[in-house]
Enzyme design. Sequence first.
Site, PDB file in Angstrom:
ATOM      1  N   CYS A  23     -10.018  10.354   5.836  1.00  0.00           N
ATOM      2  CA  CYS A  23      -9.285   9.722   6.940  1.00  0.00           C
ATOM      3  C   CYS A  23      -9.978   9.796   8.291  1.00  0.00           C
ATOM      4  O   CYS A  23     -10.058   8.796   9.013  1.00  0.00           O
ATOM      5  CB  CYS A  23      -7.883  10.297   7.038  1.00  0.00           C
ATOM      6  SG  CYS A  23      -7.786  12.046   7.552  1.00  0.00           S
ATOM      7  N   HIS A  44      -3.979  14.508   9.021  1.00  0.00           N
ATOM      8  CA  HIS A  44      -4.353  13.114   8.801  1.00  0.00           C
ATOM      9  C   HIS A  44      -4.522  12.426  10.151  1.00  0.00           C
ATOM     10  O   HIS A  44      -3.825  12.743  11.111  1.00  0.00           O
ATOM     11  CB  HIS A  44      -3.272  12.417   7.973  1.00  0.00           C
ATOM     12  CG  HIS A  44      -3.558  10.983   7.668  1.00  0.00           C
ATOM     13  ND1 HIS A  44      -4.691  10.564   7.019  1.00  0.00           N
ATOM     14  CD2 HIS A  44      -2.849   9.844   7.935  1.00  0.00           C
ATOM     15  CE1 HIS A  44      -4.666   9.244   6.879  1.00  0.00           C
ATOM     16  NE2 HIS A  44      -3.566   8.791   7.440  1.00  0.00           N
ATOM     17  N   ASP A  66      -4.081   1.946   9.042  1.00  0.00           N
ATOM     18  CA  ASP A  66      -4.539   3.114   8.298  1.00  0.00           C
ATOM     19  C   ASP A  66      -5.394   2.674   7.112  1.00  0.00           C
ATOM     20  O   ASP A  66      -4.875   2.196   6.105  1.00  0.00           O
ATOM     21  CB  ASP A  66      -3.342   3.922   7.799  1.00  0.00           C
ATOM     22  CG  ASP A  66      -3.721   5.335   7.384  1.00  0.00           C
ATOM     23  OD1 ASP A  66      -4.897   5.551   7.052  1.00  0.00           O
ATOM     24  OD2 ASP A  66      -2.835   6.210   7.392  1.00  0.00           O
TER      25      ASP A  66
END
Length: 257
Positions: free
Chosen positions: A70, A107, A121
Amino acid sequence: MESTKTDEYLARIGAARPRHPDAEALADLHLRHLRTVPFENLSIHLAEPIVLDEVALIDKIVTRRRGGFCYELNGAFAVLLRSLGYQVTMLAARSLDGGSIGPPFDHMTLRVDAPDPWLVDVGFGRFVHRPLRLDPTIDQADPEGVFRLVETDEGDIDVLKDGVPQYRLEQRPRLLADYEATCWWQQTSPKSHFTRSLVCSRLTEDGRLTLSDRQLVHTVGQEREETTLTTDAEVLAAYRDHFGIELDTVPHLGITP
């Protein structure tokens, strides 16, 4: 980011330079990124330190044609979007899994104004194909399911997929450097999911391809085809042919930076 590097990034994901930084172009970039830049944690098992620096992230994903997890994927995508004229804010989130919650900065995700606010995302593995409106009043259908954003009493936002919580999103703006401590923990802690697993995965036009250690999985709808790779040569060929990743060494569980 320099204009030539922006063009290289766009070529990496097979996208044309958008005429306007609007929501339609954002959705197209998002989907193309998911289909070309894999979610992978190979660096952790190749003893390659992960550096949260914009130059290093762009070098890894664009020049070296790798993927990442991420912090790397959303961090690099933020650089690209800003170079195209989007207003981008990094946000921190904590994964929600069966009632347990991940550590702070577990995250990274993005708020992108185009001009309305969107949750973007490209770094959560199997997740939305297109951005979600930052609107807690509506259900949002996606090929991966029905998503809904729910405000908490503390002012955070829980992101739900088919009613199941995925992560808790803070709304306070963050900097790339804010994630360094947790990124280090993800690379080194025996409690980290990433030190205990080896994965490379990307979205395809008809499903998803995932190489988990030596197990190659091709999913199309409800159909799942699994192939066990028995030799190092087969593993290296799979990384090259299915994910565009050229490696000299097969990554192995248990090797960390």
